[in-house]
Design a protein around this motif. Structure first.
Motif: not given
Length: 143
Positions: A14-25, A125-130
């Motif tokens: 989960i941490l890696l998913l969130a980190s990479t999504l933010v980095l992608e952004h 945005a979806v990740l923020l709700i998880m």
């Protein structure tokens, strides 16, 4: 002990998913140099792998080592959370396909379709709700 290990890897995923999504952004731009685009492609690949880790460990928690299956299957909050995860996965297909098709583009820069940036933002945005949904579940809300 195996539940602890699975939960640990679920959390790391989960941490890696969130980190990479933010980095992608942070990396994604309408106009990208070849070097920046290659970084974006790599980050997107890591994002995909982290999503698979989250999915695999989540399934292990659901089916093998976690709380009783009914804790999850009878909880509407869990179903909302899983719908969010599936939505993120479906949304991520469009950028990933674009990145794979164009990873070896010729030229100095590439122009990304505007909707790709919007898709990455929607995933965030979806990740923020998880986490909120996870807290609800841990408190028994939805049972």
């Amino acid at each position: 002990m195996e539940e602890v290990i699975v939960r640990y890897f679920h959390f790391i995923g989960i941490l890696l998913l969130a980190s990479t999504l933010v980095l992608e952004h942070l990396l994604i731009e309408k106009e990208m140099s070849k070097k920046a685009f290659k970084k974006l492609v790599i980050v997107d690949g890591i994002y995909g792998v982290s999503a698979l880790v989250v999915l695999a460990t989540g399934l292990l928690l659901l089916l093998a080592v976690g709380k009783p299956k009914e804790f999850y299957t009878e909880n509407f909050v869990f179903h909302i959370k899983m719908t969010g995860f599936v939505l993120m996965a479906v949304l991520s297909i469009v950028p990933t396909v674009f990145f794979i098709k164009n990873r070896n583009f010729s030229g100095e820069s590439i122009t990304l379709p505007r909707h790709l940036i919007g898709i990455v933002r929607a995933e965030k945005a979806v990740l923020l709700i998880m986490p909120l949904l996870a807290v609800f579940m841990s408190r028994g809300i939805g049972l």
